[in-house]
Enzyme design. Structure first.
Site, PDB file in Angstrom:
ATOM      1  N   ALA A 161       0.821  -1.215   0.000  1.00  0.00           N
ATOM      2  CA  ALA A 161       0.000   0.000   0.000  1.00  0.00           C
ATOM      3  C   ALA A 161       0.849   1.255   0.000  1.00  0.00           C
ATOM      4  CB  ALA A 161      -0.926  -0.003   1.212  1.00  0.00           C
ATOM      5  N   ASP A 167      18.213  34.021 -32.190  1.00  0.00           N
ATOM      6  CA  ASP A 167      18.753  34.814 -33.288  1.00  0.00           C
ATOM      7  C   ASP A 167      17.576  35.352 -34.095  1.00  0.00           C
ATOM      8  OD1 ASP A 167      18.037  32.428 -34.351  1.00  0.00           O
ATOM      9  OD2 ASP A 167      20.017  31.882 -35.072  1.00  0.00           O
TER      10      ASP A 167
HETATM   11  P1  ATP Z   1      21.259  36.000 -37.160  1.00  0.00           P
HETATM   12  O1  ATP Z   1      22.453  35.953 -36.261  1.00  0.00           O
HETATM   13  O2  ATP Z   1      20.076  36.611 -36.531  1.00  0.00           O
HETATM   14  O3  ATP Z   1      20.982  34.731 -37.874  1.00  0.00           O
HETATM   15  P2  ATP Z   1      22.564  37.089 -39.502  1.00  0.00           P
HETATM   16  O4  ATP Z   1      22.214  36.059 -40.494  1.00  0.00           O
HETATM   17  O5  ATP Z   1      22.534  38.493 -39.953  1.00  0.00           O
HETATM   18  O6  ATP Z   1      21.623  37.098 -38.265  1.00  0.00           O
HETATM   19  P3  ATP Z   1      25.260  36.229 -39.637  1.00  0.00           P
HETATM   20  O7  ATP Z   1      24.975  35.021 -40.425  1.00  0.00           O
HETATM   21  O8  ATP Z   1      26.319  36.229 -38.596  1.00  0.00           O
HETATM   22  O9  ATP Z   1      23.978  36.737 -38.910  1.00  0.00           O
HETATM   23  O10 ATP Z   1      25.568  37.378 -40.683  1.00  0.00           O
HETATM   24  C1  ATP Z   1      26.136  38.581 -40.275  1.00  0.00           C
HETATM   25  C2  ATP Z   1      26.165  39.582 -41.410  1.00  0.00           C
HETATM   26  O11 ATP Z   1      26.996  39.111 -42.463  1.00  0.00           O
HETATM   27  C3  ATP Z   1      24.822  39.839 -42.048  1.00  0.00           C
HETATM   28  O12 ATP Z   1      24.100  40.817 -41.386  1.00  0.00           O
HETATM   29  C4  ATP Z   1      25.215  40.287 -43.451  1.00  0.00           C
HETATM   30  O13 ATP Z   1      25.526  41.646 -43.454  1.00  0.00           O
HETATM   31  C5  ATP Z   1      26.472  39.492 -43.716  1.00  0.00           C
HETATM   32  N1  ATP Z   1      26.190  38.277 -44.498  1.00  0.00           N
HETATM   33  C6  ATP Z   1      25.286  37.328 -44.253  1.00  0.00           C
HETATM   34  N2  ATP Z   1      25.329  36.354 -45.155  1.00  0.00           N
HETATM   35  C7  ATP Z   1      26.321  36.667 -46.007  1.00  0.00           C
HETATM   36  C8  ATP Z   1      26.886  36.038 -47.162  1.00  0.00           C
HETATM   37  N3  ATP Z   1      26.450  34.882 -47.614  1.00  0.00           N
HETATM   38  N4  ATP Z   1      27.897  36.662 -47.783  1.00  0.00           N
HETATM   39  C9  ATP Z   1      28.368  37.830 -47.326  1.00  0.00           C
HETATM   40  N5  ATP Z   1      27.892  38.463 -46.266  1.00  0.00           N
HETATM   41  C10 ATP Z   1      26.879  37.909 -45.594  1.00  0.00           C
END
Ligand code: ATP
Length: 872
Positions: free
Chosen positions: A263, A309
């Protein structure tokens, strides 16, 4: 590196066709390891009989048999069998639910098939396949590098060496192995071996992660059950000794002692918890959240901060360039998504690469410095690659720019969240040149000139101010802004300096429609939401405003680095938003929040997010855009990458924890009633009130079923209207203990009264009535536990149909126990008359009414206070 999708000439490897891959698979088989066999059903069934309690029951059965109590022996045997079957069904369901979760985590690979980049299941790869390796991905098969840009592999899984090694085509460094991880860079490779033929076939590592590893809750409950078990044994032995001392029948006293220990122990508890958590995890998957550890479900319910993010989680991650800015012109862009239907207009007139030399160079940079590509499929345009790059490629199509020839890219410095830019070296008409795109301030810092309609011009303070202002205007509107530049390449190398600034592209990335409400829900549930993004502060702030996310202060990654710990602590007490961060910053923010005793959920998708995901109480990775590394490090995978899903999962976590609390308290209060009746009865010297078999029947047959149904109780209407529980909040607690004792005292005394009241006439009848009364009380008391604070009319009488069904079945079983001859023999019962049922009905009323009245009063009082608070 060239875009392999466009490659067909030049004798280079160009991937397999679907037919070739099919043929190869017939020869080589699937790219997977022979699976470790899952636990078979027989083993799971036998496991049910190996616990301590069942062993005691088996011993009791044997003793009952030697004492000549054959009916008891049979009853105990049946209970053991039934319990085994119930346990098996539950555990098998849990095992199957987890198995299907595991299969959802099957690894994927990026391969070139039919001349086009596509994401396929890693198990479909065959030798000869052309694969693309990107930062954060797990290498899906052994392969030989064809091309590589900045490729570094973490081979620790294979060699134990934790420092990533550089890899490049040619020589020994050209071989890459399944199970290792891309720490940085990008590469094109041809698969050389798959499945069991790979040097190291741990491709299943990710899949094997979901397990029945015990959660804190299970450990805590296991401990509780063990403590109760030992206490029961001690009390039972004491009672046995006392009875023998008082000269009572040894066999009867033995059965009493046994009844008492049975129990006291909530036998079904561990199994009910496991099944509740596993079914809960399956329910969460239907809501698009995949818990990789059962522990996560439990911790989620206590989450007090979500660090998220922006891109893709709060926003759609479907980018479209809507505006282009150059020093002397601003262009508007029409069209949406990755469909090139749309045009670029300047001053109200359509324009393009042919009419505008500056625009032409900017479009070329967007089309060349990229890994994205567009193709038509079934009349619709599809984009492969990163959305930011896809938007720039689409822009190139809209402006009728010339597509770069295959193989035009000679070298590349890949994009990374640390550098926030990407550069390529390309063959041009007048020689080689560099094209760069990235965060505007990054790109601008590399430039000494700016291109205008009248040719390049020195980049002076005035021009820099103009560019910065344009950037700020676009960002303040919530646009994601990318800067583009071009430069010379003396010596055929990528030199990111003395470049010419071409212009800015402004991309919209609309907020996900459901996120605003989700942020509101999180806030009213006392959960803070903190945005941590790599994007610019102005863009981040604008998006936060659109989503109703308070952001009193905006802090950049650089500013964060300059802060003392104490100052960061102070800032984290207020509404704050972090922008232009690098992955390493997430770690510091998590640690600081944890220092304030917060339970932190942190999202991440990149290879460098892994440490923060591990450090967070709940690491959340992205199912769609997340890398293998991030998924591996996380506790929860969002199958739709959506912020709203985290909030829903927290609601689910809260529901489950509350339900565990409900059935634990319910089971304990039932046991308390039985123990109180038995103990008081023994002390006053009455004959045994419940037989051992009757107690087993109550605890295992009727209560177990009810408890599982209670575990399926829906979320309470106000579950997201109060602050999160403390992580170490007790399951029972003071209030719980009080309820358990109050209910136990009443049900114990009431059944004892009934027993003594009827004892004059017939002991068997009195016992049957007390036994039935106890079952009825226990069934009725379940309503008190359906919600721990809301009255039943608030949560709805019929909102848990399974519970009502369980009650109907168990009451039906009790009627059978009283009137059906075979059960009468087993349980030593005799038929009850209408008057006995009448008495039971009368006695059960307080169990139904008193908790409801108390909860209603408390509910009304709390409503009054909250109304008063709102008015004030
Ligand atoms: P989160 O962190 O919210 O995902 P995010 O995508 O802006 O945001 P990151 O991926 O760190 O973060 O990108 C940072 C920055 O780099 C962006 O704001 C943009 O200006 C630049 N960026 C993002 N993607 C590319 C890419 N493929 N080529 C060149 N620059 C880029």
């Amino acid at each position: 590196m060239a875009n392999p999708a466009q490659d067909s000439a030049g004798g280079r490897v160009s991937g397999l066709t679907r037919q070739q891959a099919e043929a190869a698979r017939r020869t080589y088989g699937w790219n997977e390891l022979p699976r470790g066999r899952r636990t078979g059903p027989l083993k799971v069934f036998l496991r049910q009989f190996s616990n301590f309690l069942v062993l005691i029951l088996i011993a009791a059965g044997i003793i009952a048999f030697t004492l000549g109590e054959y009916a008891d022996t049979l009853a105990i045997g049946l209970v053991i069998g039934l319990n085994g079957i119930l346990g098996f069904v539950q555990e098998w369901r849990a095992e199957t639910a987890l198995e299907s979760l595991r299969s959802m985590l099957s690894p994927q690979a990026l391969a070139v098939r039919d001349g086009r980049e596509q994401v396929i299941e890693a198990r479909e790869l065959v030798p000869g396949d052309l694969i693309i390796l990107e930062a954060g991905a797990r290498v899906p098969a052994d392969a030989h590098l064809e091309e590589a840009a900045g490729l570094r592999l973490d081979e620790s899984a294979l060699t134990g060496e934790s420092v990533p090694v550089d890899k490049a085509p040619g020589g020994d460094a050209a071989e890459v192995f399944a199970g290792t991880v891309v720490a940085a860079g990008r590469a094109l490779a041809v698969v050389t071996a798959t499945g069991a033929r790979t040097a190291f076939g741990e491709i299943a590592a990710l899949t094997g992660a979901v397990g029945l590893k015990k959660t804190n809750l299970q450990v805590q409950l296991g401990r509780l059950a063990r403590q109760l078990g030992f206490a029961a044994l001690a009390i039972a032995s004491a009672i046995l000794a006392l009875g023998l001392y008082m000269g009572r029948d040894a066999a009867e006293m033995f059965m009493t002692g046994l009844s008492l220990s049975v129990a006291m122990v909530p036998e079904g508890l561990p199994a009910v918890v496991t099944i509740t958590l596993a079914l809960g995890a399956a329910a969460m998957v239907r809501q698009k959240a995949l818990a990789r550890r059962l522990q996560a479900v439990e911790t989620l319910g206590a989450a007090s901060v979500i660090c998220t993010d922006k891109t893709g989680t709060l926003t759609e991650n479907k980018m479209t360039v809507t505006r282009v800015w150059t020093l002397d012109r601003i262009y508007q862009v029409t069209g949406t998504g990755y469909d090139p239907a749309g045009h670029i207009a300047w001053n109200g007139a359509v324009t393009g690469a042919r009419e505008d030399a500056v625009l032409a160079q900017l479009l070329e940079a967007g089309l060349t410095c990229t890994h994205a590509s567009l193709h038509r499929e079934g009349g619709h345009w599809q984009m492969t690659g990163a959305p930011t790059e896809g938007a720039l490629v689409t822009l190139g199509y809209k402006g009728w720019a010339e597509l770069p020839p295959p193989d035009s890219v000679l070298a590349e410095i890949p994009f990374s969240s640390e550098r926030k830019r990407m550069s390529v070296l390309v063959k041009g008409i007048g020689g080689e040149k560099v094209l760069t795109k990235g965060a505007p301030e990054q790109v601008l810092s590399l430039c000494t000139e700016v291109l205008t309609q009248n040719g390049p011009r020195q980049l002076g303070a005035e021009q820099t101010a103009a560019i910065t202002e344009a950037y700020e205007v676009m960002a303040a509107e919530g646009l994601r802004v990318i800067g583009l530049a071009t430069g010379t390449a003396p010596g055929g190398e990528i030199r990111e300096q003395d470049m010419t600034f071409l212009g800015l592209a402004g991309l919209i990335d609309p907020p996900r429609p459901e996120v605003r409400a989700a942020i509101g829900a999180a806030r009213s549930a006392g959960i803070r939401v903190i945005m941590i993004t790599g994007d610019s502060p102005l863009t981040a702030k604008a998006i936060a405003a659109q989503l109703g996310l308070p952001a009193g202060k905006t802090l950049t990654g650089d500013a964060l680095e300059a802060l003392e710990d104490a100052e960061l602590d102070r800032i984290l007490q207020q509404d704050v938003l972090f922008a232009r961060t690098r992955p390493a910053h997430k770690m510091r923010i998590v640690s600081a929040l944890q220092g304030q005793h917060q339970i932190v959920a942190m999202t991440g998708d990149g290879v460098n997010d892994a440490p923060a995901l591990k450090q967070a109480d709940i690491g959340v990775s992205m199912g769609v855009r997340g890398t293998d590394v991030a998924k591996d490090a996380s506790d929860l995978v969002l199958l739709d990458d959506n912020f709203a899903t985290i909030v829903r999962a927290i609601g689910e976590g809260r529901r489950q924890f509350t339900n565990v609390r409900k059935f634990v308290r319910y089971l304990l209060s039932s046991n308390a009633g039985e123990v109180i009746a038995l103990l008081i009865n023994i002390l006053i010297g009455g004959p045994l009130i419940f037989l051992a078999t009757q107690i087993l029947w109550m605890n295992l047959v009727t209560d177990g079923v009810t408890a599982v149904a209670l575990g399926l109780e829906k979320g309470e209407p106000d579950q997201m209207e109060h602050p999160p529980r403390r992580k170490d909040a007790p399951i029972v607690g003071k209030a719980g203990l009080l309820t358990i004792l109050a209910l136990g005292l009443y049900t114990g005394l009431a059944s004892l009264w009934l027993f003594l009241h009827l004892l004059d006439g017939n002991e068997d009848l009195a016992r049957t009535a007390a036994f039935t009364a106890m079952v009825v009380f226990e069934k009725a008391s379940v309503f008190a536990f359906r919600s721990l604070h809301l009255p039943c009319w608030r949560i709805g009488f019929f909102s848990n149909p399974l519970l009502l069904a369980a009650l109907a079945v168990t009451i039906g079983a009790q009627v059978a126990a009283v009137y059906w001859p075979p059960l009468q023999v087993l349980l030593h019962t005799v038929p009850l008359q209408a008057e006995h049922w009448g008495l039971i009905a009368l006695l059960v009323l307080p169990v139904l009414v008193v908790p409801e009245v108390l909860k209603t009063l408390r509910y009304l009082a709390s409503r009054r206070t909250s109304r008063a608070a709102a008015a004030a």
